[in-house]
Structure formats: structure tokens, C-alpha cells
Design a protein around this motif. Structure first.
Motif, mmCIF file in Angstrom:
data_model
loop_
_atom_site.group_PDB
_atom_site.id
_atom_site.type_symbol
_atom_site.label_atom_id
_atom_site.label_comp_id
_atom_site.label_asym_id
_atom_site.label_seq_id
_atom_site.Cartn_x
_atom_site.Cartn_y
_atom_site.Cartn_z
ATOM 1 N N ASN A 1 -26.618 -2.106 4.524
ATOM 2 C CA ASN A 1 -25.490 -2.765 3.860
ATOM 3 C C ASN A 1 -24.338 -1.781 3.631
ATOM 4 O OD1 ASN A 1 -26.869 -5.183 3.781
ATOM 5 N ND2 ASN A 1 -27.580 -4.926 1.678
ATOM 6 N N ALA A 2 -24.673 -0.554 3.251
ATOM 7 C CA ALA A 2 -23.634 0.458 3.034
ATOM 8 C C ALA A 2 -22.919 0.773 4.340
ATOM 9 C CB ALA A 2 -24.247 1.718 2.432
ATOM 10 N N ALA A 3 -23.682 0.881 5.418
ATOM 11 C CA ALA A 3 -23.082 1.177 6.719
ATOM 12 C C ALA A 3 -22.175 0.036 7.166
ATOM 13 C CB ALA A 3 -24.170 1.432 7.763
ATOM 14 N N GLN A 4 -22.616 -1.184 6.959
ATOM 15 C CA GLN A 4 -21.802 -2.336 7.346
ATOM 16 C C GLN A 4 -20.520 -2.398 6.520
ATOM 17 O OE1 GLN A 4 -23.888 -6.066 7.403
ATOM 18 N NE2 GLN A 4 -22.091 -7.238 7.964
ATOM 19 N N SER A 5 -20.637 -2.111 5.240
ATOM 20 C CA SER A 5 -19.461 -2.110 4.374
ATOM 21 C C SER A 5 -18.471 -1.030 4.806
ATOM 22 C CB SER A 5 -19.899 -1.871 2.927
ATOM 23 O OG SER A 5 -18.789 -1.810 2.069
ATOM 24 N N ALA A 6 -18.987 0.142 5.145
ATOM 25 C CA ALA A 6 -18.121 1.228 5.606
ATOM 26 C C ALA A 6 -17.428 0.850 6.908
ATOM 27 C CB ALA A 6 -18.937 2.508 5.789
ATOM 28 N N GLN A 7 -18.165 0.204 7.797
ATOM 29 C CA GLN A 7 -17.583 -0.215 9.074
ATOM 30 C C GLN A 7 -16.459 -1.224 8.837
ATOM 31 O OE1 GLN A 7 -20.269 -2.256 11.720
ATOM 32 N NE2 GLN A 7 -18.893 -2.091 13.460
ATOM 33 N N GLU A 8 -16.690 -2.172 7.962
ATOM 34 C CA GLU A 8 -15.668 -3.179 7.672
ATOM 35 C C GLU A 8 -14.437 -2.527 7.039
ATOM 36 O OE1 GLU A 8 -17.800 -5.962 5.268
ATOM 37 O OE2 GLU A 8 -18.882 -6.803 6.967
ATOM 38 N N SER A 9 -14.678 -1.566 6.167
ATOM 39 C CA SER A 9 -13.571 -0.864 5.524
ATOM 40 C C SER A 9 -12.759 -0.085 6.549
ATOM 41 C CB SER A 9 -14.119 0.084 4.453
ATOM 42 O OG SER A 9 -13.079 0.806 3.853
ATOM 43 N N MET A 10 -13.438 0.560 7.475
ATOM 44 C CA MET A 10 -12.743 1.314 8.522
ATOM 45 C C MET A 10 -11.933 0.384 9.420
ATOM 46 S SD MET A 10 -13.291 4.543 8.191
ATOM 47 C CE MET A 10 -13.040 5.274 9.789
ATOM 48 N N GLN A 11 -12.497 -0.773 9.738
ATOM 49 C CA GLN A 11 -11.769 -1.741 10.566
ATOM 50 C C GLN A 11 -10.507 -2.215 9.849
ATOM 51 O OE1 GLN A 11 -14.811 -4.659 11.353
ATOM 52 N NE2 GLN A 11 -15.403 -3.708 13.277
ATOM 53 N N GLU A 12 -10.641 -2.489 8.565
ATOM 54 C CA GLU A 12 -9.482 -2.944 7.787
ATOM 55 C C GLU A 12 -8.420 -1.846 7.726
ATOM 56 O OE1 GLU A 12 -8.471 -4.307 3.227
ATOM 57 O OE2 GLU A 12 -10.456 -4.757 4.027
ATOM 58 N N THR A 13 -8.864 -0.615 7.503
ATOM 59 C CA THR A 13 -7.926 0.508 7.460
ATOM 60 C C THR A 13 -7.224 0.664 8.808
ATOM 61 O OG1 THR A 13 -9.255 1.649 5.797
ATOM 62 C CG2 THR A 13 -7.727 2.999 7.061
ATOM 63 N N GLY A 14 -7.976 0.532 9.884
ATOM 64 C CA GLY A 14 -7.394 0.625 11.221
ATOM 65 C C GLY A 14 -6.356 -0.454 11.465
ATOM 66 N N GLN A 15 -6.648 -1.656 11.012
ATOM 67 C CA GLN A 15 -5.697 -2.757 11.187
ATOM 68 C C GLN A 15 -4.424 -2.506 10.375
ATOM 69 O OE1 GLN A 15 -8.125 -6.086 10.070
ATOM 70 N NE2 GLN A 15 -9.044 -6.302 12.097
ATOM 71 N N GLN A 16 -4.587 -1.966 9.167
ATOM 72 C CA GLN A 16 -3.421 -1.664 8.339
ATOM 73 C C GLN A 16 -2.564 -0.576 8.992
ATOM 74 O OE1 GLN A 16 -5.185 -0.650 4.576
ATOM 75 N NE2 GLN A 16 -5.413 -2.772 3.934
ATOM 76 N N MET A 17 -3.226 0.445 9.526
ATOM 77 C CA MET A 17 -2.494 1.525 10.191
ATOM 78 C C MET A 17 -1.770 1.004 11.431
ATOM 79 S SD MET A 17 -5.163 4.695 9.826
ATOM 80 C CE MET A 17 -4.125 5.817 10.736
ATOM 81 N N GLN A 18 -2.428 0.118 12.154
ATOM 82 C CA GLN A 18 -1.810 -0.457 13.349
ATOM 83 C C GLN A 18 -0.568 -1.270 12.961
ATOM 84 O OE1 GLN A 18 -4.434 -3.019 15.563
ATOM 85 N NE2 GLN A 18 -3.152 -2.988 17.385
ATOM 86 N N ALA A 19 -0.681 -2.033 11.893
ATOM 87 C CA ALA A 19 0.457 -2.839 11.440
ATOM 88 C C ALA A 19 1.611 -1.944 10.990
ATOM 89 C CB ALA A 19 0.031 -3.759 10.297
#
Length: 64
Positions: A30-48
Motif C-alpha cells: 500500500n505504501a509503494a502504491q501510494s508513493a507511485q500515485e504521488s509521483m505520478q501526480e507530481t509528474g503531471q503537475q510538473m508537466q503542466a
């Protein structure tokens, strides 16, 4: 303590250890999945933000 009782207690301890290990694995998963989702969100924000910067540069060069 006879051998049946010792065997039963050993089985109980093994079962409890397996259950605890399973719970810990679930927490780690669960921690790994949460970290992955957080990284994806951060990546999307940086891309925007990067796209916004590109657009701002385009706008400023077109106005000159």
C-alpha cells in the motif's frame, strides 16, 4: 508438555508469524502504491507547469 501440545503451539506460532508477515507485506504494498500515485501526480503537475512556461514564451515572442 507432550509432543502434541508442543506441535500445536509451534503451529500456532507459525500461523501468527505468517499472518503478521502478510499484514506487513500488505502495508508495504500500500505504501509503494501510494508513493507511485504521488509521483505520478507530481509528474503531471510538473508537466503542466512546463507546458505553461512554454506557452508563456510563445506568447511573449509572438507579441514582439
Amino acid at each position: 508438555m507432550d509432543s502434541n501440545s508442543a506441535s500445536y503451539n509451534a503451529g500456532q506460532a507459525k500461523g501468527q508469524a505468517q499472518e503478521k508477515a502478510s499484514g506487513m507485506m500488505d502495508q508495504a504494498k500500500n505504501a509503494a502504491q501510494s508513493a507511485q500515485e504521488s509521483m505520478q501526480e507530481t509528474g503531471q503537475q510538473m508537466q503542466a507547469k512546463a507546458q505553461g512556461a512554454v506557452d508563456a514564451v510563445k506568447d511573449s515572442t509572438n507579441k514582439s
